[in-house]
Design an enzyme around this catalytic site. Structure first.
Site, PDB file in Angstrom:
ATOM      1  N   GLU A   1      28.303  30.872  14.280  1.00 49.55           N
ATOM      2  CA  GLU A   1      27.508  32.080  14.031  1.00 49.55           C
ATOM      3  C   GLU A   1      27.538  32.358  12.519  1.00 49.55           C
ATOM      4  O   GLU A   1      26.542  32.164  11.831  1.00 49.55           O
ATOM      5  CB  GLU A   1      28.101  33.252  14.826  1.00 49.55           C
ATOM      6  CG  GLU A   1      27.361  34.563  14.648  1.00 49.55           C
ATOM      7  CD  GLU A   1      28.124  35.757  15.226  1.00 49.55           C
ATOM      8  OE1 GLU A   1      29.356  35.707  15.333  1.00 49.55           O
ATOM      9  OE2 GLU A   1      27.462  36.774  15.531  1.00 49.55           O
TER      10      GLU A   1
ATOM     11  N   ASP B   1      25.955  42.705  22.228  1.00 52.54           N
ATOM     12  CA  ASP B   1      26.368  44.117  22.140  1.00 52.54           C
ATOM     13  C   ASP B   1      25.094  44.954  22.236  1.00 52.54           C
ATOM     14  O   ASP B   1      24.607  45.470  21.205  1.00 52.54           O
ATOM     15  CB  ASP B   1      27.069  44.364  20.795  1.00 52.54           C
ATOM     16  CG  ASP B   1      28.289  43.459  20.605  1.00 52.54           C
ATOM     17  OD1 ASP B   1      29.292  43.671  21.303  1.00 52.54           O
ATOM     18  OD2 ASP B   1      28.199  42.516  19.794  1.00 52.54           O
TER      19      ASP B   1
ATOM     20  N   HIS C   1      27.365  36.589  28.082  1.00 53.08           N
ATOM     21  CA  HIS C   1      27.961  36.931  26.782  1.00 53.08           C
ATOM     22  C   HIS C   1      27.590  38.362  26.419  1.00 53.08           C
ATOM     23  O   HIS C   1      26.538  38.623  25.821  1.00 53.08           O
ATOM     24  CB  HIS C   1      27.484  35.946  25.703  1.00 53.08           C
ATOM     25  CG  HIS C   1      28.182  36.115  24.380  1.00 53.08           C
ATOM     26  ND1 HIS C   1      28.814  35.084  23.723  1.00 53.08           N
ATOM     27  CD2 HIS C   1      28.357  37.194  23.582  1.00 53.08           C
ATOM     28  CE1 HIS C   1      29.338  35.530  22.594  1.00 53.08           C
ATOM     29  NE2 HIS C   1      29.068  36.816  22.482  1.00 53.08           N
TER      30      HIS C   1
ATOM     31  N   HIS D   1      29.855  42.174  25.367  1.00 53.39           N
ATOM     32  CA  HIS D   1      31.165  42.784  25.120  1.00 53.39           C
ATOM     33  C   HIS D   1      31.165  44.206  25.678  1.00 53.39           C
ATOM     34  O   HIS D   1      30.241  44.983  25.375  1.00 53.39           O
ATOM     35  CB  HIS D   1      31.443  42.843  23.619  1.00 53.39           C
ATOM     36  CG  HIS D   1      31.442  41.490  22.949  1.00 53.39           C
ATOM     37  ND1 HIS D   1      32.580  40.823  22.598  1.00 53.39           N
ATOM     38  CD2 HIS D   1      30.410  40.672  22.579  1.00 53.39           C
ATOM     39  CE1 HIS D   1      32.268  39.662  22.028  1.00 53.39           C
ATOM     40  NE2 HIS D   1      30.955  39.553  22.008  1.00 53.39           N
TER      41      HIS D   1
HETATM   42  O1  MCF Z   1      29.331  38.196  18.972  1.00 52.32           O
HETATM   43  C1  MCF Z   1      29.482  39.320  18.127  1.00 52.32           C
HETATM   44  C2  MCF Z   1      29.620  38.870  16.717  1.00 52.32           C
HETATM   45  N1  MCF Z   1      30.614  37.807  16.558  1.00 52.32           N
HETATM   46  C3  MCF Z   1      31.916  37.950  16.883  1.00 52.32           C
HETATM   47  N2  MCF Z   1      32.497  38.831  17.632  1.00 52.32           N
HETATM   48  C4  MCF Z   1      32.005  39.848  18.345  1.00 52.32           C
HETATM   49  C5  MCF Z   1      30.652  40.134  18.563  1.00 52.32           C
HETATM   50  N3  MCF Z   1      30.568  41.267  19.242  1.00 52.32           N
HETATM   51  C6  MCF Z   1      31.789  41.683  19.512  1.00 52.32           C
HETATM   52  N4  MCF Z   1      32.667  40.832  18.999  1.00 52.32           N
HETATM   53  C7  MCF Z   1      34.115  41.036  19.198  1.00 52.32           C
HETATM   54  C8  MCF Z   1      35.000  39.880  19.253  1.00 52.32           C
HETATM   55  O2  MCF Z   1      34.946  39.237  20.468  1.00 52.32           O
HETATM   56  O3  MCF Z   1      34.610  41.770  18.134  1.00 52.32           O
HETATM   57  C9  MCF Z   1      35.992  41.619  18.049  1.00 52.32           C
HETATM   58  C10 MCF Z   1      36.356  40.480  18.949  1.00 52.32           C
HETATM   59  O4  MCF Z   1      36.967  40.940  20.100  1.00 52.32           O
HETATM   60  C11 MCF Z   1      36.354  41.354  16.642  1.00 52.32           C
HETATM   61  S1  MCF Z   1      35.861  42.546  15.486  1.00 52.32           S
HETATM   62  C12 MCF Z   1      34.138  42.841  15.663  1.00 52.32           C
HETATM   63 ZN    ZN Z   2      29.830  38.073  20.986  1.00 54.83          ZN
END
Ligand code: MCF
Ligand code: ZN
Length: 347
Positions: free
Chosen positions: A210, A289, A27, A29
């Protein structure tokens, strides 16, 4: 951010063993793994205006007030990524960083909703393939992507699915995910596109539990039939859900530093991964992240060690990631054999 809860110190020997340990990450990004300096450079190169006059000021914006503030900064950062070369570069740089911690394989999210308006799907896919090939050749770490769509922009979901199917045909994409703001955007809204993704042979995962509670996780399991849950830490609010997760062994992708930085977990408390594990829930350790939360995967394991996890428990969490990955069984066996050699030497 205030310093994160710890209740013990760890030896240098354990700290370096956790760094050297062969690892898998499930997990993380791609956009969020790109550091503030690189974002600053991409902004300059692509002539994108950031709401800061210096790099230091931009860096200081990574102190997130809350989840919505994080989303704001993440979107500003993602907006600086404009060309296929940016994505190739980011992928190679990411694999280099992963390789220094002996992360051998990763399943990486791509925020596809934000990208498809900016560059043609086929060029983006080829750029990611180029980055993955170059990075694997230079550093030995292998990557497969799981593009996701953003919950608060649900109209993007079929466009993202088409994109994923194109990349699946080229072997670089393995699944579909969903992330972003849970509040107001429950999983049930996306049942259709997840059903289609499964029909097309994609693996499916969902962020849930979350910023919303157990109901969101139930939705991800029942409506989306998610094979893994991103975060899921709020499952602890529902004992029936904990029973269900224990029985099914559906993995949770837990990211401790992310939860502290986004105020999902108070910084003066031990992380709930301990309670989840003690109740028999299948958990893995991840960064989400990493530079946005001033961490990396080694640091996540070291943090848990400083919260009292033993080497044996941390090694088990690492093995959990291997088993919960979407790698073919044959490949898992190859990794496992190598990893057992490492564990034997570590004893
Ligand atoms: O896990 C963290 C926090 N929760 C949700 N989304 C994301 C996170 N880090 C990146 N994201 C991504 C998500 O997958 O952010 C985008 C999506 O593509 C939405 S706006 C932050
Ligand atoms: Zn995430």
């Amino acid at each position: 951010m205030q310093s994160i809860y710890t209740n013990t110190t760890i030896s240098d020997e354990l700290a370096s063993r956790l760094h050297a340990m062969p690892k898998i990450e499930l997990h993380v990004h791609l956009e969020g793994a790109t550091d503030a300096t690189t974002i600053w450079e991409l902004a300059a190169r692509n002539k994108v205006a950031l709401p800061a006059t210096t790099l230091e000021e931009w860096q200081s914006m990574y102190a997130f007030r809350d989840f919505n503030h994080f989303v704001e900064i993440y979107m500003l950062a993602a907006d600086c990524m404009r060309t296929p070369e940016d994505f190739t570069f980011m992928t190679v740089q990411f694999l280099q960083q992963q390789a220094t911690q002996n992360i051998q394989y990763c399943e990486v999210f791509l925020s596809a909703t934000f990208m498809l308006d900016k560059l043609p799907a086929d060029e983006l896919i080829d750029a990611l393939i180029e980055g993955a090939q170059r990075g694997e050749k230079q550093y030995g770490t292998c990557v497969r992507f799981i593009p996701d769509f953003t919950r608060e922009l649900p109209d993007s979901r079929y466009r993202v699915l088409d994109f994923v199917l194109q990349g699946q045909a080229k072997g670089i994409f393995i699944g579909l995910g969903v992330g972003g703001k849970e509040v107001g955007f429950p999983p049930e809204l996306f049942e259709d596109v997840f059903a289609e993704a499964r029909r097309q042979g994609l693996r499916v995962v969902a962020h849930a539990g979350e910023t919303e509670g157990a109901q969101s996780i139930w939705g991800a399991l029942h409506s989306l039939r998610a094979e893994r849950i991103g975060h899921g830490v709020r499952a602890l609010e529902d004992l029936q859900l904990i029973d269900y997760l224990r029985q099914t062994q559906i993995p949770l992708e837990v990211s401790p530093s992310s939860n502290y930085c986004l105020k999902v977990v108070p910084t003066d408390q031990p992380h709930p991964i301990r309670a989840l594990m003690d109740q028999g829930v299948y958990v893995t350790v991840n960064t989400d992240d990493p530079p946005m939360f001033s961490t990396d995967l080694t640091n996540e394991y070291q943090l848990l060690a400083r919260q009292g996890f033993s080497w044996e428990e941390l090694w088990q969490l690492n093995l959990n990631a291997l088993h919960a990955s979407f790698l073919p069984d044959e490949t898992k066996r190859v990794y496992l054999a190598q990893w057992q050699d490492f564990a034997a030497q570590a004893e």
